[in-house]
Each structure stands twice: as structure tokens, then as C-alpha cells.
Motif scaffolding. Structure first.
Motif, short mmCIF file in Angstrom:
data_model
loop_
_atom_site.label_atom_id
_atom_site.label_comp_id
_atom_site.label_asym_id
_atom_site.label_seq_id
_atom_site.Cartn_x
_atom_site.Cartn_y
_atom_site.Cartn_z
N MET A 1 -1.05 -20.68 40.44
CA MET A 1 -2.16 -20.15 41.51
C MET A 1 -2.82 -18.82 40.93
O MET A 1 -1.92 -17.91 40.82
N HIS A 2 -3.98 -18.92 41.45
CA HIS A 2 -4.59 -17.46 41.25
C HIS A 2 -4.77 -16.55 42.59
O HIS A 2 -5.19 -17.28 43.51
N ILE A 3 -4.25 -15.41 42.68
CA ILE A 3 -4.43 -14.59 44.03
C ILE A 3 -6.02 -14.14 44.13
O ILE A 3 -6.30 -14.27 45.22
N LEU A 4 -6.40 -14.09 43.08
CA LEU A 4 -8.10 -13.85 43.22
C LEU A 4 -8.70 -14.41 41.89
O LEU A 4 -8.33 -14.38 40.72
N GLU A 5 -9.82 -14.94 42.25
CA GLU A 5 -10.81 -15.34 41.45
C GLU A 5 -12.25 -14.92 41.82
O GLU A 5 -12.82 -15.14 42.59
N ILE A 6 -12.68 -14.33 40.53
CA ILE A 6 -14.29 -13.82 40.55
C ILE A 6 -15.11 -14.65 39.78
O ILE A 6 -14.91 -15.07 38.70
N GLN A 7 -16.21 -15.10 40.31
CA GLN A 7 -16.93 -16.02 39.82
C GLN A 7 -18.37 -15.42 39.85
O GLN A 7 -19.02 -15.12 40.86
N ARG A 8 -19.04 -15.06 38.54
CA ARG A 8 -20.24 -14.64 38.38
C ARG A 8 -20.77 -13.59 39.17
O ARG A 8 -21.98 -13.57 39.90
N LEU A 9 -20.06 -12.61 39.18
CA LEU A 9 -20.32 -11.49 40.12
C LEU A 9 -21.37 -10.57 39.61
O LEU A 9 -21.12 -9.96 38.60
#
Length: 299
Positions: A1-9
Motif C-alpha cells: 500500500m502507498h501512504i502517498l500517491e501523486i498523479q500528474r501534479l
């Protein structure tokens, strides 16, 4: 599991691009290094995660949920520009921050005492912040950030202002927090800290992500097939391709194996004398950092 996922920021300040289409996944329970020269976009990204500023576009997921105000209590943030109330006493300051983060009075007192002991500053609890040295104040700031043991801890240059002894104390506490299952996002220019602490890294330059992955995989990717050999030569002669690094009875050479295997090289070297040490020269994170920033700056 990811604590944080950043998408196309994406984020711009006027005509200046601060973040360009950033994608990033930070696994739970790891120390994740955020690297890059000044102006690369690291601080902007951290401020967006902390909801201090908004992005222009893109999505951030916190534990698979869109990042919202309610998540702030689950995130701890140690900014590079430290901020404490200089006229307050250490004890009062830490109790205030602990209560602000939702801790009961009893638990706040217990945790403040524990952390003052851990950081070896119990004797300073009745001192005002402006009576402390920079290093002591940094310790208080660190405690105020981690006291509620958030699920995600963001540390921006956490070793700034510390002498080697106190930097070691901070390093040990960071590793202890990781052992408790806390995920850490570490932004730093100290590459030796990255080598010691980070499981994974992402490198930024001029608003773009230029490198990402597990630390050991990245270091393996930049291997140069160069080795160091310490040898006591039988007659003093050695191949002209060997680079002499240390002279004496036992000489040290830097050698490039190119396409030869280590077994073939050692078999040949044993004919020249007695080998005392043979090891691969792996690139440091500092060398990789400089190489990649130069490459992408010139490109």
C-alpha cells in the motif's frame, strides 16, 4: 500500500514552472528521499502535500483517498525554516503543540517527558527558546513535529544546524520512528544521510522528476565495473592500465574490468603477487546526484 500517491501534479508561479507533470508513489513504512538542487521543486511539492498551497492541476491520494483537510492531523511537517515561539519555555511550547495535535493533557505530559529524555534536553525544559543554542532549539522543533507520531512525517533538511553528535541522535530517532511503522519523506542535500537512511528516492531538477526507485537498485544501475585491489607485488611490475592509488609495500590500485569477469581478473592478478583485498567501487549518491543533475541541466 502507498501512504502517498501523486498523479500528474503541476504548479507554476507566474511564468516559472515549479512542478511539471509529477508522478510519484511513496510506499507505506519506508524512508523516501526527495533530492534535488535548490529550485528543483522539492519545497513546492512538500507545501502542496501539507496543503499550504494548492497545485494548478493533478491529484494527491493519501492512503488511497483524495488528500483533504482531515488528513493534516495524520501528517507531521518539519520545515526548513524553523518556527518556534521564542519567548515560551521549552516545556510549555511542547505541551502546546502536543495539545494542538489532539493529545490529552495527561498523554501530552507523558510524551513530552519521554522525548526530552530521548533528546537529552530534560534539564532545559524551563528555559525560554531564545535562551537556547541553535542546536537545542532544533531539537525542540523536531520533538514538536514528531510527538503525535503521525502516519506520514515530512522532514525538510532535518540535520540542518546540528553538530555530528546531535545529527547522530536525530538519525537514530528517525530510524526508530520507521520501526514503529511511520512513513517518512526526507528532503535533504546531505547525500551521506540518504545513503544511511533512505529505502527509496526521487530526484528532481528544474521542476521535473529525473530519477526514481529503490536506493540499492539505483546504485546498481550506475555501477561502472571498477574495482580496487590491494596487492603485494612479487617483482614490482603491474599492468599499465592499473591506476596506482596508494604506494607502499602493499600497493592499492584502481582498475576497470571492462568486459572481463572478476574470476578471470583475480586469476591473472594472482600471478603478480599476493592479494590482500579486492572490492568493487560503487558510486556514491553524491556522485550519482551530481552526474544526473549535470546531465539533465545540459540536456
Amino acid at each position: 500500500m502507498h501512504i502517498l500517491e501523486i498523479q500528474r501534479l503541476n504548479k507554476s508561479f507566474g511564468k516559472t514552472k515549479a512542478l511539471s507533470d509529477i508522478n510519484l508513489k511513496i510506499p507505506q513504512g519506508v524512508i523516501f528521499g526527495l533530492l534535488g538542487p535548490n529550485g528543483a521543486g522539492k519545497t513546492t511539492l512538500i507545501r502542496i502535500i501539507n496543503q499550504i498551497i494548492d497545485s494548478d492541476s493533478g491529484t494527491i491520494l493519501f492512503k488511497n483517498e483524495p488528500l483533504k483537510r482531515k488528513h493534516i492531523s495524520q501528517i507531521g511537517y518539519l520545515p526548513e525554516e524553523r518556527g518556534l515561539y521564542k519567548k515560551m519555555k521549552v516545556w510549555d511550547q511542547l505541551i502546546y503543540f502536543a495539545r494542538l495535535k489532539g493529545m490529552s493533557g495527561h498523554l501530552a505530559k507523558q510524551k513530552v517527558n519521554e522525548w526530552l529524555e530521548k533528546m537529552d534536553i530534560s534539564n532545559w525544559k524551563d528555559k525560554r527558546i531564545d535562551d537556547l543554542s541553535k542546536g537545542m532549539a532544533q531539537k525542540v522543533q523536531f520533538i514538536s513535529t514528531v510527538i503525535h507520531e503521525p502516519e506520514l512525517l515530512i522532514l525538510d533538511e532535518p540535520f540542518s544546524g546540528f553538530d555530528p553528535l546531535n545529527a547522530e541522535i536525530i538519525k537514530d530517532q528517525i530510524l526508530e520512528l520507521k520501526q514503529k511503522g511511520i512513513s517518512l519523506l526526507l528532503s535533504t542535500h546531505r547525500m551521506e544521510s540518504v545513503e544511511l537512511l533512505c529505502d527509496e528516492i526521487a530526484m528532481f531538477n528544474k521542476s521535473e522528476k529525473i530519477l526514481e526507485g529503490k536506493l540499492n537498485v539505483i546504485k546498481d544501475q550506475f555501477r561502472s565495473n571498477e574495482f580496487e585491489i590491494k596487492i603485494k607485488l612479487s617483482d614490482g611490475s603491474y599492468p599499465n592500465t592499473w591506476e596506482l592509488k596508494g604506494d607502499g609495500e602493499i600497493k592499492t590500485f584502481r582498475v576497470s574490468l571492462e568486459k572481463r569477469s572478476t574470476n578471470d581478473f583475480l586469476t591473472e592478478s594472482m600471478q603478480l603477487g599476493q592479494i590482500f583485498q579486492f572490492n568493487e567501487i560503487l558510486p556514491t549518491m553524491e556522485q550519482i546526484f551530481i552526474q544526473q543533475v549535470k546531465k539533465h541541466s545540459n540536456g
